[in-house]
Design a protein around this motif. Structure first.
Motif, mmCIF file in Angstrom:
data_model
loop_
_atom_site.group_PDB
_atom_site.id
_atom_site.type_symbol
_atom_site.label_atom_id
_atom_site.label_comp_id
_atom_site.label_asym_id
_atom_site.label_seq_id
_atom_site.Cartn_x
_atom_site.Cartn_y
_atom_site.Cartn_z
ATOM 1 N N THR A 1 0.752 -1.345 0.088
ATOM 2 C CA THR A 1 -0.134 -0.067 0.056
ATOM 3 C C THR A 1 0.969 1.353 0.121
ATOM 4 O OG1 THR A 1 -0.196 0.064 2.332
ATOM 5 C CG2 THR A 1 -1.927 -1.364 1.405
ATOM 6 N N PRO A 2 0.280 2.447 -0.184
ATOM 7 C CA PRO A 2 1.067 3.772 -0.819
ATOM 8 C C PRO A 2 1.738 4.058 0.780
ATOM 9 C CG PRO A 2 -0.965 4.149 -1.689
ATOM 10 C CD PRO A 2 -1.082 2.779 -0.620
ATOM 11 N N ILE A 3 2.820 4.730 0.540
ATOM 12 C CA ILE A 3 3.734 5.436 1.803
ATOM 13 C C ILE A 3 3.169 6.777 1.972
ATOM 14 C CG2 ILE A 3 5.672 3.858 1.194
ATOM 15 C CD1 ILE A 3 7.134 6.729 1.291
ATOM 16 N N MET A 4 2.310 7.493 1.088
ATOM 17 C CA MET A 4 1.820 8.770 1.424
ATOM 18 C C MET A 4 0.098 8.411 1.409
ATOM 19 S SD MET A 4 4.116 11.317 -0.540
ATOM 20 C CE MET A 4 3.145 12.854 -0.092
ATOM 21 N N LEU A 5 -0.634 8.932 2.450
ATOM 22 C CA LEU A 5 -1.819 8.885 2.424
ATOM 23 C C LEU A 5 -2.388 10.072 3.002
ATOM 24 C CD1 LEU A 5 -2.308 5.310 3.671
ATOM 25 C CD2 LEU A 5 -2.867 6.106 1.182
ATOM 26 N N SER A 6 -3.668 10.615 2.532
ATOM 27 C CA SER A 6 -4.319 11.949 3.068
ATOM 28 C C SER A 6 -4.265 12.273 4.275
ATOM 29 C CB SER A 6 -5.484 12.079 2.085
ATOM 30 O OG SER A 6 -6.585 11.574 2.841
ATOM 31 N N ASP A 7 -4.454 13.355 4.607
ATOM 32 C CA ASP A 7 -4.543 13.654 6.289
ATOM 33 C C ASP A 7 -5.847 13.023 6.921
ATOM 34 O OD1 ASP A 7 -2.375 15.160 6.262
ATOM 35 O OD2 ASP A 7 -2.991 17.014 6.847
ATOM 36 N N GLU A 8 -6.868 13.223 6.206
ATOM 37 C CA GLU A 8 -8.315 12.658 6.632
ATOM 38 C C GLU A 8 -8.151 11.110 7.173
ATOM 39 O OE1 GLU A 8 -9.230 13.818 2.936
ATOM 40 O OE2 GLU A 8 -8.240 15.458 4.323
ATOM 41 N N LEU A 9 -7.192 10.399 6.356
ATOM 42 C CA LEU A 9 -7.061 9.002 7.008
ATOM 43 C C LEU A 9 -6.551 9.075 8.443
ATOM 44 C CD1 LEU A 9 -7.156 5.775 5.846
ATOM 45 C CD2 LEU A 9 -4.837 6.288 5.785
ATOM 46 N N TRP A 10 -5.460 9.733 8.360
ATOM 47 C CA TRP A 10 -4.697 9.904 9.679
ATOM 48 C C TRP A 10 -5.523 10.195 10.855
ATOM 49 C CZ3 TRP A 10 -1.348 6.463 9.325
ATOM 50 C CH2 TRP A 10 -0.708 6.071 7.948
ATOM 51 N N LYS A 11 -6.584 11.231 10.361
ATOM 52 C CA LYS A 11 -7.512 12.000 11.504
ATOM 53 C C LYS A 11 -8.411 10.635 11.995
ATOM 54 C CE LYS A 11 -7.384 16.569 10.090
ATOM 55 N NZ LYS A 11 -7.652 17.457 9.115
ATOM 56 N N THR A 12 -8.945 9.880 11.081
ATOM 57 C CA THR A 12 -9.502 8.826 11.560
ATOM 58 C C THR A 12 -8.967 7.789 12.298
ATOM 59 O OG1 THR A 12 -10.693 8.959 9.380
ATOM 60 C CG2 THR A 12 -11.186 6.823 10.493
ATOM 61 N N SER A 13 -7.713 7.527 11.783
ATOM 62 C CA SER A 13 -6.974 6.378 12.542
ATOM 63 C C SER A 13 -6.464 6.874 14.003
ATOM 64 C CB SER A 13 -5.594 6.132 11.527
ATOM 65 O OG SER A 13 -4.769 7.093 11.630
ATOM 66 N N GLY A 14 -6.195 8.205 14.191
ATOM 67 C CA GLY A 14 -6.060 8.698 15.586
ATOM 68 C C GLY A 14 -4.606 9.178 15.445
ATOM 69 N N HIS A 15 -3.817 8.938 14.464
ATOM 70 C CA HIS A 15 -2.346 9.538 14.573
ATOM 71 C C HIS A 15 -2.419 10.792 14.297
ATOM 72 C CE1 HIS A 15 -1.839 4.941 13.081
ATOM 73 N NE2 HIS A 15 -0.986 5.220 13.680
ATOM 74 N N TYR A 16 -3.229 11.489 13.734
ATOM 75 C CA TYR A 16 -3.293 13.058 13.808
ATOM 76 C C TYR A 16 -3.199 13.486 15.203
ATOM 77 C CZ TYR A 16 -3.498 17.174 10.980
ATOM 78 O OH TYR A 16 -3.172 18.417 10.302
ATOM 79 N N ALA A 17 -4.345 12.953 15.911
ATOM 80 C CA ALA A 17 -4.359 13.581 16.992
ATOM 81 C C ALA A 17 -3.163 13.322 18.088
ATOM 82 C CB ALA A 17 -5.554 13.187 17.724
#
Ligand SMILES: [Zn+2]
Ligand SMILES: [Zn+2]
Length: 569
Positions: free
Chosen positions: A230-246
């Protein structure tokens, strides 16, 4: 066996001994604190002039003299008034005295040396023979950068000469077999200013990584894993859902594509989840096991980077298992089998296994936690592997099993984790169609065996002291000829071995045979196939092992047979 308390007393007494020697040699030095540490002791000083490394032998010699004086170490309570008077010129001690509750403080004495102290010593200085001063470093009063800079002298101390000798040997070995040093010597990898913290793998380093990958890949195929990428770059929305953004944003790298913000992945899980979600899933597909050898990037402060142990980009041997909570136990049994099998191949047989249970502030229902922990526990019991329960040490999103290996130098490394996750299936609204036709939520298991390939390679290099096993060696054999006359025969052997996928080279240098052997030894190549006039005449090979042992008169078939046996799992 000495207790930890006895060790702490010995170490703390050695700190007094150090301070005693320092004030005898440099009377205008101000003393601050000198505690025992888990490994040894230190004392923080404010010297009149900074200490130099050359001062250490001098200080150590004076310490030995004080040891020889056999001074009794005593301890008594004195009034704070008396203490303030003793330390009227030492603002550090005055600050310490003020911070101690009550009207009295403790004072340790040996000979004419005294130090503010709450007690806990050995009886006399004669018991402190087996010490070693390690280094001088900078520190700050109360470990605060805004405070007075101080100088710290660090040391170790042991009850017996043997313990000290063992310690010195361990340190020497650790330096000698530092993977950064071996990486250079064996031409495996390098680091460059142009990419701080990002390792560059050279051909031989990459070859080892490939062997590690194929070793695992063959086992995963047998266990019904499907390998994805799978890609090594993915959009911010995904990282918000996964909790990584927070929770992990400060460790992530960001970049814009078409005015949209993307992050370079710090973990592979969300990619795997999108594959799971790419179509409806049925209970018949579970457990669904998706494996990915995924490159991740995580920002680490430059100060903590350390060879391959701590880097800013690395590849994880990731695996995600989507299953029902009922299937968890069977999967855990399989995983324990897989992980122990993989680690055993590298001679890691002395495993510590920890089961981390529900912490406070966790998410998920009681029933779910109960079932999951039961599954992990029953799985462990079924395999008969001894384990330790680490009460409350699980992640907030699920319980975990971790594997800790011990290397040849007695150091411990965590390798292998089985992490149950109730959180991501919830956040990404994962489901499958159950046999009843109803939609149900799967449980997700994150698992890794090597963890990071980079870190695992570093562990292996140090564990084997650079002498990688035959099957893991980037160059398994090198053919050496006494003169150029044997080259045609050597070429024929080279082709025959290559035909069987044995990693073999021919030394093309025109060096003397002794120089060729030396070069191969430095590169830690397991087999040297030495060819001279006699070998050509008798159609044989002399096999010289890495340790210098030699076997004469072997046929090429015999060499191939042995190599293939070593390469087989
Ligand atoms: Zn003390
Ligand atoms: Zn994961």
């Amino acid at each position: 066996m000495r207790t930890n308390e006895e060790r702490a007393q010995l170490r703390h007494s050695a700190a007094h001994l150090l301070a005693h020697a320092v004030v005898e040699l440099f009377p205008r030095t101000q003393l601050t604190i000198g505690p025992a540490t888990p490994d040894g002791f230190f004392y923080d000083f404010l010297p009149e002039q900074n200490f130099k490394e050359e001062d250490l032998p001098l200080i150590a010699q004076r310490m030995s003299e004080i040891v020889a004086r056999n001074l009794p170490i005593t301890h008594r309570e004195i009034s704070k008034t008396e203490a303030r008077n003793l330390y009227k010129d030492n603002p550090f001690k005055l600050e310490l005295i003020d911070a101690i509750p009550g009207d009295t403080v403790g004072l340790a004495e040996q000979g004419n040396f005294y130090d503010l102290c709450k007690g806990g010593h050995v009886e006399h200085t004669g018991l402190l023979t087996h010490f070693k001063l390690l280094h001088i470093s900078g520190s700050y009063w109360r470990a605060d950068r805004n405070n007075q800079p101080l100088q710290r002298i660090t040391g170790v101390v042991f009850f017996t000469a043997q313990e000290l000798a063992e310690y010195e040997k361990r340190i020497e070995e650790a330096q000698l077999y530092d993977h950064r040093r071996l990486g250079k010597q064996l031409d495996l990898f390098s680091f460059h200013e142009e990419g701080v913290g990002f390792p560059f793998f050279h051909a031989k380093g990459k070859k080892i990584l490939n062997i590690l990958t194929s070793h695992l890949r063959s086992l995963l195929e047998k266990d019904n894993y499907q390998e994805i990428s799978t890609p090594i770059m993915l959009s911010d929305e995904l990282w918000k859902t996964s909790g990584h953004y927070a929770h992990y944003k400060k460790n992530m790298y960001f970049c814009d594509i078409d005015d949209k913000s993307y992050a370079i992945r710090p973990m592979n899980c969300p990619g795997s989840i999108l594959v799971y979600k790419s179509r409806p899933r049925s209970y018949r597909e579970l457990p669904l096991k998706l494996a990915e050898f995924g490159l991740v990037h995580r920002h680490e402060l430059s100060g903590v980077l350390h060879g391959l142990f701590r880097v800013r980009s690395f590849t994880i041997d990731d695996g995600h298992i989507y299953c029902t909570v009922e299937q968890l136990e069977t999967e855990v049994v399989k995983l324990i089998g897989l992980i122990t099998k993989v680690l055993k191949r590298f001679s890691f047989t002395d495993l510590y296994i920890g089961l981390s249970t529900r912490p406070e502030n966790s998410m998920g229902s009681d029933a779910l936690w109960e079932k999951a922990i039961h599954a992990l526990r029953d799985g462990l019991e079924k395999t008969g592997t001894p384990y330790h329960v680490q009460e409350g040490e699980g992640a907030f999103y699920g319980p975990k099993i971790e594997f800790v290996i011990q290397d040849s130098m007695g150091r411990q490394w965590q390798c292998g984790t089985i992490q149950v996750d109730f959180f991501l299936p919830e956040n990404f609204d994962l489901n499958y169609v159950a046999s009843t036709g109803m939609k149900e939520r799967p449980v997700m298991v994150h698992r890794a065996i090597y963890g990071s390939f980079e870190r695992f390679l570093a562990i292996l290099l140090e564990h084997f002291k650079g002498n990688l096993p035959f099957w893991l060696s980037p160059v398994q054999a090198r053919i050496l000829t006494i003169t150029d006359e044997q080259k045609p025969y050597a070429q024929a052997i080279l082709s025959a071995l290559k035909e069987h996928n044995i990693s073999v080279e021919l030394d093309e240098s025109r060096d003397q045979i002794s120089a060729q052997i030396k070069a191969a030894q430095l590169e830690k190549i397991p087999w040297m196939l030495v060819i001279g006039k006699k070998e050509v005449e008798t159609n044989t090979i002399t096999l010289r092992h890495r340790d210098g042992k030699q076997e004469f008169g072997l046929s090429v078939e015999e060499i191939i047979k042995r190599a293939l046996a070593l390469n087989a799992d």
